[in-house]
Motif scaffolding. Structure first.
Motif, PDB file in Angstrom:
ATOM      1  N   CYS A  14       3.442   1.571  15.321  1.00  0.00           N
ATOM      2  CA  CYS A  14       2.318   0.932  14.642  1.00  0.00           C
ATOM      3  C   CYS A  14       2.591   0.858  13.133  1.00  0.00           C
ATOM      4  N   THR A  15       2.491  -0.343  12.572  1.00  0.00           N
ATOM      5  CA  THR A  15       2.635  -0.509  11.130  1.00  0.00           C
ATOM      6  C   THR A  15       1.360  -1.139  10.593  1.00  0.00           C
ATOM      7  N   LEU A  16       0.797  -0.517   9.578  1.00  0.00           N
ATOM      8  CA  LEU A  16      -0.383  -1.059   8.920  1.00  0.00           C
ATOM      9  C   LEU A  16       0.036  -1.682   7.608  1.00  0.00           C
ATOM     10  N   THR A  17      -0.672  -2.728   7.203  1.00  0.00           N
ATOM     11  CA  THR A  17      -0.461  -3.287   5.872  1.00  0.00           C
ATOM     12  C   THR A  17      -1.707  -3.011   5.049  1.00  0.00           C
ATOM     13  N   LEU A  18      -1.492  -2.676   3.789  1.00  0.00           N
ATOM     14  CA  LEU A  18      -2.592  -2.384   2.875  1.00  0.00           C
ATOM     15  C   LEU A  18      -2.487  -3.332   1.693  1.00  0.00           C
ATOM     16  N   ARG A  19      -3.568  -4.044   1.411  1.00  0.00           N
ATOM     17  CA  ARG A  19      -3.657  -4.905   0.235  1.00  0.00           C
ATOM     18  C   ARG A  19      -4.721  -4.332  -0.681  1.00  0.00           C
ATOM     19  N   VAL A  20      -4.495  -4.450  -1.973  1.00  0.00           N
ATOM     20  CA  VAL A  20      -5.447  -3.943  -2.962  1.00  0.00           C
ATOM     21  C   VAL A  20      -6.004  -5.127  -3.734  1.00  0.00           C
ATOM     22  N   SER A  21      -7.321  -5.139  -3.935  1.00  0.00           N
ATOM     23  CA  SER A  21      -7.979  -6.141  -4.776  1.00  0.00           C
ATOM     24  C   SER A  21      -8.638  -5.410  -5.935  1.00  0.00           C
ATOM     25  N   ALA A  22      -8.281  -5.828  -7.164  1.00  0.00           N
ATOM     26  CA  ALA A  22      -8.867  -5.176  -8.342  1.00  0.00           C
ATOM     27  C   ALA A  22      -8.618  -6.033  -9.562  1.00  0.00           C
ATOM     28  N   GLY A  23      -9.618  -6.733 -10.023  1.00  0.00           N
ATOM     29  CA  GLY A  23      -9.501  -7.475 -11.279  1.00  0.00           C
ATOM     30  C   GLY A  23      -8.308  -8.398 -11.328  1.00  0.00           C
ATOM     31  N   SER A  24      -7.520  -8.295 -12.398  1.00  0.00           N
ATOM     32  CA  SER A  24      -6.380  -9.176 -12.616  1.00  0.00           C
ATOM     33  C   SER A  24      -5.200  -8.785 -11.736  1.00  0.00           C
ATOM     34  N   GLY A  25      -4.204  -9.682 -11.665  1.00  0.00           N
ATOM     35  CA  GLY A  25      -3.006  -9.412 -10.886  1.00  0.00           C
ATOM     36  C   GLY A  25      -2.255  -8.195 -11.391  1.00  0.00           C
ATOM     37  N   VAL A  26      -2.194  -8.019 -12.701  1.00  0.00           N
ATOM     38  CA  VAL A  26      -1.496  -6.864 -13.281  1.00  0.00           C
ATOM     39  C   VAL A  26      -2.214  -5.581 -12.887  1.00  0.00           C
ATOM     40  N   GLU A  27      -3.527  -5.597 -12.956  1.00  0.00           N
ATOM     41  CA  GLU A  27      -4.316  -4.426 -12.576  1.00  0.00           C
ATOM     42  C   GLU A  27      -4.146  -4.126 -11.087  1.00  0.00           C
ATOM     43  N   THR A  28      -4.136  -5.163 -10.267  1.00  0.00           N
ATOM     44  CA  THR A  28      -3.953  -4.996  -8.829  1.00  0.00           C
ATOM     45  C   THR A  28      -2.599  -4.372  -8.535  1.00  0.00           C
ATOM     46  N   GLU A  29      -1.553  -4.865  -9.186  1.00  0.00           N
ATOM     47  CA  GLU A  29      -0.219  -4.303  -8.974  1.00  0.00           C
ATOM     48  C   GLU A  29      -0.161  -2.833  -9.385  1.00  0.00           C
ATOM     49  N   ALA A  30      -0.809  -2.499 -10.500  1.00  0.00           N
ATOM     50  CA  ALA A  30      -0.817  -1.101 -10.957  1.00  0.00           C
ATOM     51  C   ALA A  30      -1.492  -0.204  -9.921  1.00  0.00           C
ATOM     52  N   HIS A  31      -2.598  -0.658  -9.343  1.00  0.00           N
ATOM     53  CA  HIS A  31      -3.278   0.123  -8.301  1.00  0.00           C
ATOM     54  C   HIS A  31      -2.421   0.216  -7.046  1.00  0.00           C
ATOM     55  N   LEU A  32      -1.733  -0.859  -6.701  1.00  0.00           N
ATOM     56  CA  LEU A  32      -0.886  -0.863  -5.516  1.00  0.00           C
ATOM     57  C   LEU A  32       0.268   0.133  -5.667  1.00  0.00           C
ATOM     58  N   VAL A  33       0.894   0.156  -6.838  1.00  0.00           N
ATOM     59  CA  VAL A  33       1.974   1.116  -7.109  1.00  0.00           C
ATOM     60  C   VAL A  33       1.423   2.542  -7.078  1.00  0.00           C
ATOM     61  N   SER A  34       0.252   2.733  -7.661  1.00  0.00           N
ATOM     62  CA  SER A  34      -0.385   4.046  -7.656  1.00  0.00           C
ATOM     63  C   SER A  34      -0.655   4.511  -6.225  1.00  0.00           C
ATOM     64  N   LEU A  35      -1.166   3.612  -5.388  1.00  0.00           N
ATOM     65  CA  LEU A  35      -1.448   3.950  -3.999  1.00  0.00           C
ATOM     66  C   LEU A  35      -0.155   4.273  -3.253  1.00  0.00           C
ATOM     67  N   ARG A  36       0.890   3.501  -3.499  1.00  0.00           N
ATOM     68  CA  ARG A  36       2.186   3.780  -2.862  1.00  0.00           C
ATOM     69  C   ARG A  36       2.665   5.183  -3.236  1.00  0.00           C
ATOM     70  N   ASP A  37       2.613   5.503  -4.519  1.00  0.00           N
ATOM     71  CA  ASP A  37       3.064   6.815  -4.978  1.00  0.00           C
ATOM     72  C   ASP A  37       2.214   7.928  -4.358  1.00  0.00           C
ATOM     73  N   TRP A  38       0.915   7.689  -4.293  1.00  0.00           N
ATOM     74  CA  TRP A  38      -0.017   8.671  -3.738  1.00  0.00           C
ATOM     75  C   TRP A  38       0.300   8.946  -2.266  1.00  0.00           C
ATOM     76  N   LEU A  39       0.446   7.872  -1.480  1.00  0.00           N
ATOM     77  CA  LEU A  39       0.709   8.028  -0.054  1.00  0.00           C
ATOM     78  C   LEU A  39       2.091   8.634   0.195  1.00  0.00           C
ATOM     79  N   ALA A  40       3.080   8.239  -0.604  1.00  0.00           N
ATOM     80  CA  ALA A  40       4.445   8.743  -0.432  1.00  0.00           C
ATOM     81  C   ALA A  40       4.538  10.240  -0.733  1.00  0.00           C
ATOM     82  N   ALA A  41       3.565  10.782  -1.442  1.00  0.00           N
ATOM     83  CA  ALA A  41       3.552  12.215  -1.741  1.00  0.00           C
ATOM     84  C   ALA A  41       3.123  13.048  -0.529  1.00  0.00           C
ATOM     85  N   GLU A  42       2.554  12.405   0.473  1.00  0.00           N
ATOM     86  CA  GLU A  42       2.153  13.094   1.705  1.00  0.00           C
ATOM     87  C   GLU A  42       3.390  13.329   2.565  1.00  0.00           C
ATOM     88  N   ASP A  43       3.636  14.568   2.962  1.00  0.00           N
ATOM     89  CA  ASP A  43       4.823  14.884   3.759  1.00  0.00           C
ATOM     90  C   ASP A  43       4.951  13.995   4.994  1.00  0.00           C
TER      91      ASP A  43
END
Length: 134
Positions: A14-43
């Motif tokens: 099973c593969t899930l896709t996650l999209r982030v919506s937040a203001g401008s494209g730059v802001e959205t990308e920053a949140h997406l990178v933050s979420l990636r880093d956050w999830l990748a920290a989970e063992d």
């Protein structure tokens, strides 16, 4: 879906896709990178989270980060994803919406305002993994 015990669990592929919506494209990308880093920290999720970029549109320079792909398998990865996503959303200081989709088209959207109730986020993502509707 494979059945395990009393409840339905996502299959090992099973593969899930996650999209982030937040203001401008730059802001959205920053949140997406933050979420990636956050999830990748989970063992359990380490090595299962990948940032994907979309092809640039005519007139655009370069690619834009568009979506996270999260490969789930055994070991409770779905539950860890739901809990971790909930915690990440609760800590946001901006209006953020995360759209989580399965390969069969089922989708759930979680807004930061709703994330003040972590159990609502965990439940929404859990229902998506079980094949139910929000």
């Amino acid at each position: 879906m494979e059945k395990r015990g009393d409840s339905e669990m996502p299959s090992a592929r099973c593969t899930l896709t996650l999209r982030v919506s937040a203001g401008s494209g730059v802001e959205t990308e920053a949140h997406l990178v933050s979420l990636r880093d956050w999830l990748a920290a989970e063992d359990v999720l380490r090595g299962r989270v990948e940032l994907l970029a979309r092809t640039p549109r005519p007139g655009q320079m370069g690619t834009a980060l568009d979506v996270l792909a999260v490969a789930l398998g055994s070991g409770g990865a779905g539950a860890v994803l739901a809990r971790s996503l909930s915690t990440w959303l609760v800590q946001r200081r901006a209006d953020v919406t995360v759209h989580v989709s399965r390969g069969d088209g089922q989708t759930v959207s979680v807004e930061v305002r709703r994330a003040s109730d972590p159990q609502a986020v965990i439940g929404a993502v859990g229902r998506l993994l079980e094949g139910g509707e929000e």
